[in-house]
Scaffold this motif. Structure first.
Motif, PDB file in Angstrom:
ATOM      1  N   LEU A   1       0.977  -1.222  -0.001  1.00  0.00           N
ATOM      2  CA  LEU A   1       0.033  -0.053   0.027  1.00  0.00           C
ATOM      3  C   LEU A   1       0.901   1.301   0.010  1.00  0.00           C
ATOM      4  CD1 LEU A   1      -2.783  -0.802   2.451  1.00  0.00           C
ATOM      5  CD2 LEU A   1      -2.985  -0.088   0.113  1.00  0.00           C
TER       6      LEU A   1
ATOM      7  N   PHE B   1       1.503   1.776  -3.402  1.00  0.00           N
ATOM      8  CA  PHE B   1       0.269   2.633  -3.866  1.00  0.00           C
ATOM      9  C   PHE B   1       0.229   3.950  -3.731  1.00  0.00           C
ATOM     10  CE2 PHE B   1      -4.210   3.281  -3.941  1.00  0.00           C
ATOM     11  CZ  PHE B   1      -4.554   3.135  -5.290  1.00  0.00           C
ATOM     12  N   PHE B   2       0.401   4.563  -2.445  1.00  0.00           N
ATOM     13  CA  PHE B   2       0.362   5.885  -2.036  1.00  0.00           C
ATOM     14  C   PHE B   2       1.330   6.625  -2.517  1.00  0.00           C
ATOM     15  CE2 PHE B   2      -2.530   3.883   1.095  1.00  0.00           C
ATOM     16  CZ  PHE B   2      -3.761   4.544   0.689  1.00  0.00           C
TER      17      PHE B   2
ATOM     18  N   ARG C   1       1.909   7.081  -5.692  1.00  0.00           N
ATOM     19  CA  ARG C   1       1.297   7.580  -6.890  1.00  0.00           C
ATOM     20  C   ARG C   1       0.874   8.986  -6.613  1.00  0.00           C
ATOM     21  NH1 ARG C   1      -1.194   3.869 -10.450  1.00  0.00           N
ATOM     22  NH2 ARG C   1      -2.933   5.423 -10.750  1.00  0.00           N
TER      23      ARG C   1
ATOM     24  N   TRP D   1      -6.244  12.933  -5.770  1.00  0.00           N
ATOM     25  CA  TRP D   1      -6.929  11.874  -5.414  1.00  0.00           C
ATOM     26  C   TRP D   1      -6.297  10.860  -4.285  1.00  0.00           C
ATOM     27  CZ3 TRP D   1     -11.244   9.753  -4.399  1.00  0.00           C
ATOM     28  CH2 TRP D   1     -11.566   8.373  -4.704  1.00  0.00           C
TER      29      TRP D   1
ATOM     30  N   LEU E   1      -7.338   9.868  -0.423  1.00  0.00           N
ATOM     31  CA  LEU E   1      -7.549   8.558  -0.282  1.00  0.00           C
ATOM     32  C   LEU E   1      -6.633   8.530   1.066  1.00  0.00           C
ATOM     33  CD1 LEU E   1      -8.925   5.732  -0.877  1.00  0.00           C
ATOM     34  CD2 LEU E   1      -6.748   5.412  -2.177  1.00  0.00           C
TER      35      LEU E   1
ATOM     36  N   MET F   1      -5.902  10.410   3.532  1.00  0.00           N
ATOM     37  CA  MET F   1      -6.569  10.999   4.739  1.00  0.00           C
ATOM     38  C   MET F   1      -7.664  10.190   5.275  1.00  0.00           C
ATOM     39  SD  MET F   1      -5.345  14.251   5.191  1.00  0.00           S
ATOM     40  CE  MET F   1      -6.858  15.519   5.501  1.00  0.00           C
ATOM     41  N   VAL F   2      -8.438   9.172   4.221  1.00  0.00           N
ATOM     42  CA  VAL F   2      -9.554   8.522   4.693  1.00  0.00           C
ATOM     43  C   VAL F   2      -8.945   7.237   5.331  1.00  0.00           C
ATOM     44  CG1 VAL F   2     -11.531   7.033   3.863  1.00  0.00           C
ATOM     45  CG2 VAL F   2     -11.126   9.317   3.030  1.00  0.00           C
ATOM     46  N   PHE F   3      -7.869   6.860   4.597  1.00  0.00           N
ATOM     47  CA  PHE F   3      -7.172   5.616   5.151  1.00  0.00           C
ATOM     48  C   PHE F   3      -6.771   5.520   6.354  1.00  0.00           C
ATOM     49  CE2 PHE F   3      -3.537   2.675   4.851  1.00  0.00           C
ATOM     50  CZ  PHE F   3      -4.204   1.431   4.670  1.00  0.00           C
ATOM     51  N   VAL F   4      -6.053   6.564   6.801  1.00  0.00           N
ATOM     52  CA  VAL F   4      -5.447   6.613   8.165  1.00  0.00           C
ATOM     53  C   VAL F   4      -6.947   6.653   9.329  1.00  0.00           C
ATOM     54  CG1 VAL F   4      -3.295   7.455   7.421  1.00  0.00           C
ATOM     55  CG2 VAL F   4      -5.042   9.104   8.106  1.00  0.00           C
ATOM     56  N   LEU F   5      -7.896   6.775   9.096  1.00  0.00           N
ATOM     57  CA  LEU F   5      -8.864   6.978   9.888  1.00  0.00           C
ATOM     58  C   LEU F   5      -8.735   6.009  11.125  1.00  0.00           C
ATOM     59  CD1 LEU F   5     -10.936   9.243  10.264  1.00  0.00           C
ATOM     60  CD2 LEU F   5     -12.419   8.028   9.087  1.00  0.00           C
ATOM     61  N   PRO F   6      -8.762   4.810  10.593  1.00  0.00           N
ATOM     62  CA  PRO F   6      -8.946   3.393  11.726  1.00  0.00           C
ATOM     63  C   PRO F   6      -7.732   4.023  12.834  1.00  0.00           C
ATOM     64  CG  PRO F   6      -9.112   2.736   9.695  1.00  0.00           C
ATOM     65  CD  PRO F   6      -8.699   4.090   9.328  1.00  0.00           C
TER      66      PRO F   6
ATOM     67  N   VAL G   1       1.647   4.546   6.851  1.00  0.00           N
ATOM     68  CA  VAL G   1       2.353   5.609   6.926  1.00  0.00           C
ATOM     69  C   VAL G   1       3.864   5.660   7.105  1.00  0.00           C
ATOM     70  CG1 VAL G   1       2.417   7.838   8.266  1.00  0.00           C
ATOM     71  CG2 VAL G   1       0.215   6.876   7.529  1.00  0.00           C
TER      72      VAL G   1
END
Lengths: 306, 306
Positions: free
Chosen positions: A103, A106-107, A109, A113, A117, A119-124, A187
Motif C-alpha cells: 500500500l 500504491f500511495f 502515486r 486523489w 484517499l 486521509m481516509v485510509f488513516v482514519l482507523p 504511513v
C-alpha cells in the motif's frame, strides 16, 4: 596576511575541540552543574524504578512457583491459546506488514486523489480502538449485524455467524487488528519510501528497471532494514495486544480464541488467580526476549548508519 | 534529454512517425488500464476502511428498537441517541460528563508529565551529558518494547497494596511510564539537530543549566514537543486495559471503561453505546488531523527510522 594565517590555523584546532566535545563538556561538569544534571534525571529514574522495575520484579516473584507452570500446561485452554498466539503473530502480523508495504507503494502515486484517499485510509489509526472493536463485534453479529444483512441484501448470501465458531471468530479478531494497525505501518513505510532519493529510481528507469523490477532491485533493498525493524516492533506490540481479541470475540466461543494477553487477564480477574495470569504472561518471555535483543541490536546498527 | 531532442527532429520518416504513434497509443492504453485498476482498488480500500465506521454511525442514528431490525440504513434516522448521551438521559449515562472530565484530566496530566519528565531527562543525557547517560537511554528503550499489557497484573497488585485503585493518578502513573520512553527517544533524536554550541555560548554568558533548559532547549524543541505531546495525549485517551483494571467506581471511571461496562448490561443499548463512542472518538480524530503532519514527522523522526 598574518591574521588570515592565524585564523586558518585556529580553525582545525576548533574542529578538534568540537570532536572532543563530549570530553570537554564532561570535564567541566562539576559542582552545581553536576547536581543539576542529576536533578534533571531523577524524575525519570524514579518513574522507571517505581513503575517498571518494581512491577517486573513483583511479577517475576508472583510467577516464580514451578507448580504454576504444571497447572498452566495441563490447561487445554492454555495450549489452544499458545497456538492462537503463534497464528496471530505468524499470520496477522505478516499479512498486515506485507499489505502495508504494498500500500505504501500504491500511495506513492501522484495526484490529489491519492492524498485524499490516504486521509481516509488513516482514519482507523486515528480513532480510539475500543469503541470500534465493539462496533465490529456488533457488526459481525449473525442475526442483527450489518455485515450479514448487507451480504444478504446485495448478494443473497447467507453468511455464517462469524463469532460462534472458533476459526471465523479468530479470523475476525485478526482482521480487526489489521484494520486498525495497517494504516500506521503504511504511513511509516511511506515515509521510508519518500526518503529514498528519486535520483536512484530515475537512474534505474534509464537503465530500464520499472515496476516490479524497480521494486525488487531498488525499493525493497533500501527498505528492507526499515521493514524488518517495523515487523519486529509490530510483533512485540501485538504480543501484548489486548483490545482487538478482547472486544471482537471476547475470547469466545468457549474460550477458544484467547491470546496470551487476554488469557492472562482472564486468569487474574475472571478466575481470581493472579499468579496463574502472571505465569501465562511469563511463558511468552522465551519468545519476547530474543525478539527484543534482535530489535535492540537492529536499532543500534541502524542508528550508526543514520 | 539530449536523446529526446535528437528523436524529435522534423526529419523523422513516415515509418518512424507511425511507429511512435503506435507506441504512444499503447502507452496511453496501459496508463488507462492502470488508472482503472487503481480506481477499483481505491474503492475497495475505502469500503474496507469505512465499513466499521459506517456501522458505528448507522447504529448511533437508529432508534432504540430499530437496532434489532437488521436494516443497513437507519429506517428512521434521528439524533436522539446523541441528545440522550449529551444530557445524560439514560441510567447508564448518568455520569457521562464527569467521566468525560476524568478522561480529559488523565490525558492532560499524562501529556504534561510526559513532556516534563522526558524533556528533563533528555536534556540531562544529551545536553549536560551526564555520566552513564546511555544506561538511562537504553533502560527507556527497553521499556518501550515491553508490551504494556504484560505488566498489568503486577501493576494492579501494587496499586491495590497502596490503596491507589479508583484513583486517577494510578492510571496517570501507568500512562506516563509507557509514554516517556518513546518521548525520550524522539527528543534525543531531534535534539541532535540543535547545535550544542548554543548551550556552550550561553554557559559562557553565565547561564545556569535550568536557564539553558528553559530559554534555549525547550523553545528549540517545540516541534518535537508538539509531536510527543499529541502522542501522549492520544495514548492516554485511547488506552483501555489499565483504566479498566484501576477504575471500577462509577465516579472514578473514564469514558472507555464506562462504555465497555455497557456491554455487560442485560440489554445492551447499542444506539446509545455507539453515540457515546462517536462523541468519545471525536476529540482524538480532530486532534489527530490537526497535528497530523507534525505527528507523522515525529514518528519518522525517531520511532522507526531505518
Amino acid at each position: 596576511m598574518a591574521d588570515v594565517l592565524q585564523t586558518t590555523q585556529v580553525l582545525p584546532a576548533q574542529a578538534l575541540a568540537l570532536k572532543g566535545k563530549a570530553r570537554f563538556w564532561r570535564g567541566h561538569l562539576q559542582g552545581s552543574e553536576y547536581a543539576w544534571a542529576i536533578a534533571f534525571c531523577v524524575p525519570y529514574i524514579a518513574i522507571f524504578l517505581a513503575f517498571v522495575i518494581y512491577p517486573v520484579a513483583f511479577g517475576i516473584w508472583m510467577g516464580s512457583e514451578p507448580s504454576l507452570y504444571t497447572t498452566l500446561f495441563s490447561d487445554p485452554i492454555y495450549l489452544e491459546t499458545v497456538l492462537n498466539t503463534a497464528i496471530y503473530l505468524g499470520v496477522a502480523i505478516n499479512v498486515k506488514m506485507f499489505c502495508a508495504l504494498l500500500l505504501s507503494g500504491f500511495f506513492m502515486r501522484p495526484g490529489w486523489w491519492n492524498k485524499a484517499l490516504l486521509m481516509v485510509f488513516v482514519l482507523p489509526w486515528a480513532v480510539p480502538s475500543l469503541p470500534f472493536f465493539i462496533s465490529i463485534h456488533w457488526m459481525l453479529n449473525g442475526e442483527y449485524g450489518m455485515l450479514n444483512n448487507l451480504l444478504y441484501d446485495l448478494f443473497h448470501i447467507n453468511a455464517p455467524d462469524w463469532l460462534t465458531s472458533r476459526w471465523t471468530a479468530f479470523g475476525s479478531a485478526m482482521l480487526s487488528h489489521v484494520w486498525k494497525w495497517m494504516p500506521f505501518w503504511t504511513v511509516i513505510l511511506l515515509a521510508g519510501r519518500m526518503a529514498i532519493p528519486s535520483e536512484i529510481k530515475d537512474a534505474a528507469k534509464v537503465d530500464g528497471a520499472t515496476g516490479l523490477r524497480s521494486f525488487i532491485h531498488i525499493s525493497f533493498p533500501l527498505l528492507a532494514n526499515l521493514y524488518l525493524i517495523c515487523t519486529l516492533l509490530s510483533t512485540i506490540f501485538s504480543l501484548g495486544d489486548f483490545n482487538s481479541v478482547y472486544f471482537v470475540t471476547g475470547g469466545g466461543p468457549a474460550d477458544s480464541t484467547h491470546v496470551l494477553a487476554t488469557l492472562g487477564i482472564r486468569y487474574a480477574f475472571d478466575l481470581a488467580q493472579p499468579r496463574l495470569g502472571v505465569a501465562a504472561v511469563i511463558s511468552a518471555l522465551p519468545l519476547l526476549v530474543p525478539l527484543v535483543i534482535i530489535l535492540m541490536r537492529k536499532f543500534r546498527t541502524s542508528q550508526v548508519q543514520l | 534529454m539530449s536523446t529526446t531532442s535528437f528523436i524529435a527532429t522534423p526529419r523523422a520518416t513516415a515509418a518512424e512517425r507511425s511507429q511512435s504513434e503506435v507506441m504512444r497509443r499503447a502507452a496511453r492504453r496501459s496508463r488507462y488500464l492502470s488508472n482503472t485498476a487503481a480506481a477499483i482498488f481505491s474503492c475497495g480500500l475505502v469500503i474496507w476502511t469505512l465499513l466499521p465506521i459506517y456501522n458505528i454511525m448507522m447504529v448511533s442514528f437508529e432508534g432504540h428498537s430499530d437496532v434489532f431490525s437488521g436494516a443497513i440504513w437507519p429506517p428512521d434516522p434521528s439524533a436522539s441517541g446523541y441528545w440522550v448521551v449529551l444530557t445524560e438521559g439514560y441510567w447508564y449515562l448518568q455520569n457521562f460528563w464527569h467521566q468525560f472530565g476524568n478522561s480529559v484530566y488523565v490525558g492532560a496530566a499524562t501529556t504534561f508529565l510526559t513532556l516534563l519528565i522526558a524533556s528533563a531527562a533528555s536534556f540531562s543525557i544529551s545536553r549536560l551529558r551526564i555520566n552513564h547517560g546511555w544506561v538511562i537511554s537504553n533502560a527507556a528503550l527497553m521499556t518501550y518494547v515491553i508490551p504494556a499489557s504484560f505488566l498489568a497484573i503486577p501493576f494492579y497488585r501494587i496499586m491495590q497494596n497502596y490503596g491507589m485503585t479508583n484513583n486517577l493518578w494510578s492510571v496517570i502513573a501507568a500512562m506516563v511510564t509507557f509514554a516517556t520512553p518513546y518521548a525520550m527517544f524522539i527528543f534525543q533524536q531531534y535534539g541532535r539537530s540543535i547545535p550544542i554550541e548554543l548551550d556552550e555560548s550561553a554557559r559562557i554568558d553565565g547561564a545556569s543549566p535550568i536557564q539553558i533548559y528553559l530559554r534555549i532547549y525547550l523553545p528549540l524543541m517545540a516541534p518535537a514537543l508538539v509531536a510527543v505531546g499529541t502522542y501522549a495525549l492520544l495514548l492516554a485517551w485511547n488506552e483501555y486495559l489499565y483504566q479498566f483494571l484501576m477504575l471500577s467506581d462509577k465516579r472514578a471511571m473514564t469514558v472507555p471503561v464506562a462504555l465497555a461496562s455497557f456491554l455487560n448490561s442485560d440489554e445492551a443499548p447499542w444506539n446509545y453505546m455507539m453515540a457515546t463512542a462517536v462523541v468519545y472518538a471525536l476529540p482524538p480524530v480532530i486532534i489527530y488531523y490537526w497535528f497530523r503532519r507534525r505527528m507523522t514527522a515525529g514518528l519518522t523522526m525517531g520511532g522507526v527510522k531505518g
